[in-house]
Design an enzyme around this catalytic site. Structure first.
Site, PDB file in Angstrom:
ATOM      1  CE  LYS A 152     -30.065  12.874   8.652  1.00 23.04           C
ATOM      2  NZ  LYS A 152     -28.898  13.601   8.768  1.00 23.04           N
ATOM      3  N   GLY A 209     -27.848  19.030  18.668  1.00 27.53           N
ATOM      4  CA  GLY A 209     -27.459  19.964  17.388  1.00 27.53           C
ATOM      5  C   GLY A 209     -28.202  21.166  17.784  1.00 27.53           C
ATOM      6  CB  SER A 210     -29.338  23.890  15.508  1.00 27.65           C
ATOM      7  OG  SER A 210     -30.005  23.373  14.704  1.00 27.65           O
ATOM      8  N   GLY A 213     -32.992  22.868  14.429  1.00 28.62           N
ATOM      9  CA  GLY A 213     -33.140  21.621  13.888  1.00 28.62           C
ATOM     10  C   GLY A 213     -34.005  20.918  14.897  1.00 28.62           C
ATOM     11  N   GLY A 214     -33.390  20.773  16.238  1.00 30.26           N
ATOM     12  CA  GLY A 214     -33.909  20.141  17.402  1.00 30.26           C
ATOM     13  C   GLY A 214     -35.620  20.302  17.504  1.00 30.26           C
ATOM     14  CD  GLU A 233     -26.044  18.530  24.268  1.00 32.56           C
ATOM     15  OE1 GLU A 233     -25.258  19.451  23.637  1.00 32.56           O
ATOM     16  OE2 GLU A 233     -25.764  17.581  24.684  1.00 32.56           O
ATOM     17  CB  CYS A 270     -23.254  21.541  23.741  1.00 33.13           C
ATOM     18  SG  CYS A 270     -22.488  20.329  24.693  1.00 33.13           S
ATOM     19  CD  GLU A 359     -25.240  27.677  21.616  1.00 29.33           C
ATOM     20  OE1 GLU A 359     -24.424  26.599  21.933  1.00 29.33           O
ATOM     21  OE2 GLU A 359     -26.373  27.141  21.076  1.00 29.33           O
TER      22      GLU A 359
END
Length: 475
Positions: A152, A209-210, A213-214, A233, A270, A359
Site C-alpha cells: 500500500k 504510522g499513526s 490509523g494503525g 508500529e 518514531c 506523542e
C-alpha cells in the site's frame, strides 16, 4: 504535486489474487532464488540513486544527504536478508528423534519447521520514503520469508513509490518470476487500506504510522472471518532518564547530542525522544539550559506534509499553558519549517495529566524534574509502551539502577545506556518493537533480521517421510 489515485476495489482484489496465485511457487522456490531477487532489488535501487533521491527530496523535503544514506540503508538490509537466507535463517528446523516406549518417556519423531504465512499486506510509512516504504524492511523481510507482498503506497511520496515499484517489478520479471510476487495498490483514502486488510487472500499485515490509523487497521484484521496477524508500529515518546552522575560528568555534550536527536528529520522519527527525566539539582539545571540553547540553534527543515504539520501544531498548542507546565522554548516557524519547543514540568503534574504523556510528532520535548529514584520510577511506570527507553548514568551495579533497568524493560523494546534513540541498527540482535501502543505485538520486531519471523508459521511434522525432511534441508 502528484497525488495517488485510489485503487478501485477491483484493482485491489486483482492485486491480492495475483499475490495469492504466486504465493505457493514463491514459498517453495529455492533459497538461491530468493537471494538473487533480494540482491537484484538492492542493485536496482543503487543504480537508480540520482533520480530516486531527487524525487524523494521533492516530495518529502528530507534533504539529499539524509535520503542518500537512507537509500544505502535500504539496499543494505535487502542484501542483509539475502545473507540471512544463505545462512539458513529462513528455514529453522528442530528435530527430536523418536524414543521407543509409551508416553511420556516415549514419543514419535517430531520435526519443527517454519512455513511462509502467505501474501502480506505492507503499508508504507511517510517518514522513511526508502527504508520503510516500497522496498523497505517489511517488504524485504516478507520476501525473504517466502511470502508474496501487496504494497500500500504512501500518499506522501507518490512519484517515488511508483518509480521504486517499477524498478522492483522489472527485477521480478527479469528473474522470470510471476508479477504476483510483488504488487502495489495506492491511494490516500481509508477504503483502500481497509479493502486490502479485508481481502481473503491476505495472510498478514505490516504497518508503520499513526496510532489512530494503525489501531483502525488492526481492528479490521481481527474482525475478519479469518483473523490475521497485524504487525503495526504506532507511536512512542521514548523517554530519556538522565541521572546526576552522567550530567555532572558530561552534561553539556549530552545536551547537544540530545538536541540533535530531538530535531533530526524535523523530529519525524518514531524513536525521537519526547520526554527527558532529570533530578532537581544544579547539574540537571545546567543540562536543561544547554538543551534549550542547542535546540534554539537548530534549524529543522519543513515537515513531510501539511497533515503532519497540523498535528504538530495542535500537539504543542495542547502543552502550552497546561497546569504545572512551563514553556522553556517556543521558536516561531521559519518559512515552511516549524521551530523547536521545550517544556518543563514536575513529576506530580506529569503523573496527573495524560496529555503530557502523548506523542507530539515533531521537534518537541517535555522535561520532567524529579526528586529521587522513586519519582523517576513513578514517571516511567506512567508512560505507556515505547519503542525505546534511554538510561544515562546507570552503569554501576546498584539496587536503584537495577530497579531502573527493570522499569525501562517493562515499557520499552530497546533500552539504551549510551547514545540517543534515533538511529536504528539493522542487525540480528535488534528489537524495534515495544508494548502497546508503540506496537500491536511486542513479541516481534520490524527492524533487524528477526523481522522474518513475523511471516513464518511453525509447523510440527510427526514421523515425516525422509524425502520431505531432505527436501527442506536442500532448499
Amino acid at each position: 504535486m502528484t497525488t495517488l489515485t485510489d485503487s478501485s476495489p477491483e484493482q485491489i482484489r486483482a492485486a491480492c489474487q495475483a499475490a495469492a496465485d504466486a504465493a505457493p511457487g514463491w514459498a517453495t522456490a529455492p533459497i538461491a532464488r530468493r537471494v538473487t531477487l533480494l540482491n537484484a532489488l538492492a542493485d536496482a535501487l543503487q543504480s537508480a540513486r540520482d533520480g530516486l533521491v531527487t524525487l524523494a527530496d521533492e516530495e518529502t523535503h528530507l534533504g539529499t544527504a539524509r535520503l542518500n544514506g537512507e537509500l544505502d540503508r535500504t539496499a543494505f538490509q535487502l542484501r542483509g536478508f539475502a545473507q540471512q537466507l544463505e545462512a539458513g535463517r529462513a528455514q529453522p528446523m528442530q528435530d527430536d528423534p523418536a524414543v521407543a516406549g509409551a508416553p511420556p518417556a516415549g514419543r514419535p519423531r517430531l520435526t519443527r519447521v517454519a512455513v511462509p504465512v502467505g501474501p502480506v499486506a505492507m503499508f508504507a510509512a511517510s517518514n522513511f520514503p526508502f527504508a520503510f516504504s516500497v522496498l523497505g524492511g517489511d517488504t524485504a523481510s516478507a520476501l525473504a520469508a517466502g511470502c508474496t507482498v501487496v504494497i500500500k503506497a504512501h500518499p506522501g511520496h507518490p512519484q517515488l513509490s511508483r518509480a521504486v515499484f517499477e524498478l522492483a517489478a522489472a527485477c521480478v520479471a527479469a528473474q522470470g518470476l510471476p508479477a504476483g510476487v510483488l504488487q502495489m495498490v495506492e491511494g490516500a483514502g481509508i477504503p483502500v487500506g481497509v479493502a486490502l486488510v479485508r481481502d481473503p487472500a491476505i495472510a498478514a499485515g505490516a504497518f508503520t504510522g499513526s496510532v489512530r490509523g494503525g489501531v483502525a487497521l488492526w481492528k479490521e484484521a481481527n474482525a475478519r472471518p479469518r483473523p490475521i496477524p497485524f504487525y503495526g508500529e504506532l507511536g512512542s515518546i521514548n523517554p530519556v532518564v538522565a541521572l546526576p552522575e552522567a550530567l555532572a560528568a558530561n552534561g553539556a555534550a549530552l545536551a547537544t547530542q540530545l538536541a540533535g536527536s530531538i530535531t533530526v528529520g524535523c523530529g519525524q522519527f518514531c524513536t525521537s525522544p519526547g520526554v527527558v527525566v532529570v533530578r532537581d539539582d544544579e547539574a540537571s539545571r545546567a543540562f536543561v539550559k544547554h538543551l534549550a540553547e542547542s535546540l534554539a540553534a537548530a534549524s529543522p527543515h519543513a515537515m513531510l506534509n501539511a497533515g503532519i504539520r497540523a498535528g504538530f501544531n495542535a500537539g504543542v498548542a495542547r502543552l502550552h499553558g497546561r497546569t504545572g507546565v512551563k514553556s522553556l522554548l517556543a521558536l516561531p516557524a521559519r518559512e515552511a519549517a516549524p521551530g523547536a519547543h521545550l517544556f518543563v514540568t514536575d513529576a506530580a503534574s506529569f503523573l496527573a495529566d495524560e496529555v503530557l504523556r502523548e506523542e507530539v510528532f515533531g521537534p518537541s520535548c517535555v522535561v520532567v524534574t524529579v526528586r529521587d529514584m522513586d519519582e523517576t520510577l513513578q514517571v516511567l511506570h506512567a508512560i505507556e509502551g515505547c519503542l525505546t527507553a534511554t538510561l544515562w548514568g546507570a552503569n554501576a551495579d546498584t539496587p536503584d539502577n537495577r530497579r531502573l533497568v527493570r522499569a525501562a524493560q517493562a515499557i520499552a523494546g530497546r533500552v539504551l545506556f549510551a547514545g540517543v534513540p534515533t538511529g536504528v541498527a539493522v542487525t540480528a540482535a535488534q528489537q524495534h518493537g515495544g508494548p502497546w501502543p508503540s506496537t500491536t505485538n511486542a513479541l516481534t520486531t520490524s527492524v533487524g533480521y528477526a523481522a522474518m519471523e513475523r511471516f513464518l508459521r511453525p509447523v510440527a511434522l510427526q514421523d515425516a517421510p525422509a524425502w520431505l525432511i531432505d527436501a527442506r534441508g536442500q532448499a
